[in-house]
Design a protein around this motif. Structure first.
Motif, mmCIF file in Angstrom:
data_model
loop_
_atom_site.group_PDB
_atom_site.id
_atom_site.type_symbol
_atom_site.label_atom_id
_atom_site.label_comp_id
_atom_site.label_asym_id
_atom_site.label_seq_id
_atom_site.Cartn_x
_atom_site.Cartn_y
_atom_site.Cartn_z
ATOM 1 N N ASN A 181 -43.576 -35.275 26.563
ATOM 2 C CA ASN A 181 -44.125 -34.153 25.783
ATOM 3 C C ASN A 181 -43.451 -32.858 26.236
ATOM 4 N N GLU A 182 -42.519 -32.373 25.441
ATOM 5 C CA GLU A 182 -41.730 -31.211 25.852
ATOM 6 C C GLU A 182 -42.564 -29.939 25.933
ATOM 7 N N ASN A 228 -43.427 -29.946 45.819
ATOM 8 C CA ASN A 228 -44.623 -30.298 45.055
ATOM 9 C C ASN A 228 -44.406 -30.044 43.562
ATOM 10 N N ARG A 229 -43.752 -28.943 43.246
ATOM 11 C CA ARG A 229 -43.468 -28.622 41.850
ATOM 12 C C ARG A 229 -42.581 -29.714 41.229
ATOM 13 N N SER A 230 -41.565 -30.131 41.965
ATOM 14 C CA SER A 230 -40.648 -31.148 41.450
ATOM 15 C C SER A 230 -41.369 -32.463 41.193
ATOM 16 N N PHE A 231 -42.304 -32.824 42.080
ATOM 17 C CA PHE A 231 -43.072 -34.063 41.924
ATOM 18 C C PHE A 231 -43.872 -34.035 40.624
ATOM 19 N N HIS A 232 -44.624 -32.953 40.421
ATOM 20 C CA HIS A 232 -45.485 -32.880 39.239
ATOM 21 C C HIS A 232 -44.678 -32.719 37.954
ATOM 22 N N MET A 233 -43.552 -32.010 38.025
ATOM 23 C CA MET A 233 -42.729 -31.870 36.828
ATOM 24 C C MET A 233 -42.056 -33.191 36.453
ATOM 25 N N ALA A 234 -41.736 -34.030 37.443
ATOM 26 C CA ALA A 234 -41.147 -35.339 37.142
ATOM 27 C C ALA A 234 -42.122 -36.185 36.328
ATOM 28 N N ILE A 235 -43.410 -36.089 36.643
ATOM 29 C CA ILE A 235 -44.430 -36.817 35.871
ATOM 30 C C ILE A 235 -44.533 -36.241 34.473
ATOM 31 N N ALA A 236 -44.523 -34.923 34.372
ATOM 32 C CA ALA A 236 -44.608 -34.279 33.052
ATOM 33 C C ALA A 236 -43.418 -34.662 32.184
ATOM 34 N N VAL A 237 -42.232 -34.683 32.769
ATOM 35 C CA VAL A 237 -41.029 -35.067 32.013
ATOM 36 C C VAL A 237 -41.145 -36.509 31.531
ATOM 37 N N ALA A 238 -41.672 -37.384 32.395
ATOM 38 C CA ALA A 238 -41.833 -38.791 32.020
ATOM 39 C C ALA A 238 -42.835 -38.961 30.882
ATOM 40 N N LEU A 273 -53.537 -35.392 31.326
ATOM 41 C CA LEU A 273 -52.905 -35.771 30.067
ATOM 42 C C LEU A 273 -51.470 -36.242 30.302
ATOM 43 N N ALA A 274 -50.748 -35.515 31.144
ATOM 44 C CA ALA A 274 -49.372 -35.890 31.467
ATOM 45 C C ALA A 274 -49.333 -37.235 32.183
ATOM 46 N N ALA A 275 -50.257 -37.439 33.129
ATOM 47 C CA ALA A 275 -50.284 -38.692 33.883
ATOM 48 C C ALA A 275 -50.574 -39.878 32.975
ATOM 49 N N ARG A 276 -51.503 -39.705 32.058
ATOM 50 C CA ARG A 276 -51.832 -40.801 31.124
ATOM 51 C C ARG A 276 -50.611 -41.166 30.278
ATOM 52 N N ALA A 277 -49.923 -40.138 29.776
ATOM 53 C CA ALA A 277 -48.767 -40.398 28.915
ATOM 54 C C ALA A 277 -47.583 -40.960 29.697
ATOM 55 N N ALA A 278 -47.507 -40.635 31.004
ATOM 56 C CA ALA A 278 -46.363 -41.068 31.822
ATOM 57 C C ALA A 278 -46.554 -42.455 32.419
ATOM 58 N N ALA A 279 -47.763 -42.995 32.338
ATOM 59 C CA ALA A 279 -48.032 -44.301 32.950
ATOM 60 C C ALA A 279 -47.086 -45.363 32.395
ATOM 61 N N GLY A 280 -46.418 -46.082 33.314
ATOM 62 C CA GLY A 280 -45.472 -47.122 32.926
ATOM 63 C C GLY A 280 -44.106 -46.603 32.529
ATOM 64 N N ARG A 281 -43.891 -45.288 32.609
ATOM 65 C CA ARG A 281 -42.627 -44.695 32.155
ATOM 66 C C ARG A 281 -41.910 -43.933 33.270
ATOM 67 N N VAL A 282 -42.480 -43.922 34.467
ATOM 68 C CA VAL A 282 -41.915 -43.111 35.545
ATOM 69 C C VAL A 282 -40.815 -43.856 36.292
ATOM 70 N N ASN A 283 -40.034 -43.108 37.017
ATOM 71 C CA ASN A 283 -39.025 -43.652 37.924
ATOM 72 C C ASN A 283 -39.635 -43.656 39.319
#
Length: 250
Positions: A161-162, A148-158, A108-118
């Motif tokens: 969805n808080e 690994n945590r930082s990688f996945h949290m960066a996607i979630a932040v992008a 769900l996070a990956a779908r919402a972050a698509a096109g919005r990541v750094n």
């Protein structure tokens, strides 16, 4: 009568000054012992006593008891009357439950972050996951899990969805002890970085369907790897195995 200088200090700073030394040392002891438990340097299910912990961490009885109270409240240990404390076990059921939620949330996070990541940020974090590791295996797992945590949290932040971020952050914290038990005790390092690279490509391209698919496959693959290692560690230490859909009794 209060010192006039204390009245001029911010409330939090004044409170810290007034805090008994035992309380401050108790907080430090809590952090030290919690780190050892979460990294499985103190194994799940192990019995510990106050004298052992005082000697190991160089803390006094009053400070230690403050730390033990907090550890008990957080569920990491439980008291055994007249016999010390027992470190909370890790079971195959724990692995199932944590990954069941990750499988629901991360696609769900990956779908919402698509096109919005750094992209540069994700590539930097992915490099950290594959970076040179310390010689000690326990520290390797700590290093890997933080990256690994930082990688996945960066996607979630992008994703923007808080609530998803807060929930996933808690799950990834719980993951630390599970992964430390599985991979640290078995003295191997997870090898999952190829999924990260592919995920970065899809996220950067804005391909939500592909990003969601890779994220789900990635978590499922890591679940199976982790379960295998956790089960091996639990069997090696003689700990009981809770029923799990992914545990083979063969």
């Amino acid at each position: 009568m209060a010192d006039a200088r204390d009245e001029q200090r911010p409330p939090r700073q004044a409170a810290e000054i007034a805090m008994p030394e035992a309380t401050l040392r108790g907080a430090q002891a809590y952090d030290l012992i919690r780190r050892e438990i979460v990294s499985c340097r103190i194994l799940p299910g192990a019995r510990v006593t106050e004298p052992e912990l005082m000697d190991r961490f160089g803390v006094g009885k009053a400070s230690l008891r403050i730390a033990l109270q907090r550890l008990t409240q957080s569920g990491l240990i439980s008291s055994i009357p007249r016999h010390g404390y027992r470190v909370a076990p890790v079971t195959a059921r724990d692995v199932d439950e944590i990954f069941a939620l990750r499988i629901a949330l991360e696609p769900l996070a990956a779908r919402a972050a698509a096109g919005r990541v750094n992209r540069a940020q994700l590539e930097r974090l992915e490099q950290a996951c594959r970076g040179k590791m310390p010689a000690d295996v326990g520290n390797q797992i700590d290093f890997f899990m933080e990256a690994n945590r930082s990688f996945h949290m960066a996607i979630a932040v992008a994703s923007g969805n808080e609530r998803l971020c807060r929930t996933l952050s808690g799950l990834l914290d719980e993951m630390t002890r599970v992964v430390a038990l599985g991979f640290g005790v078995q003295r191997v390092r997870p090898n999952i970085e190829s999924d990260h690279t592919l995920l970065i490509e899809h996220l950067t391209a804005g391909d939500a369907d592909a990003a969601e698919q890779v994220a789900r496959r990635h978590v499922e693959t890591f679940r199976d790897m982790t379960m295998e290692k956790v089960v091996a560690s639990l069997r090696a230490t003689g700990a009981p195995l809770a029923p799990s859909a992914h545990v083979s009794n063969g």
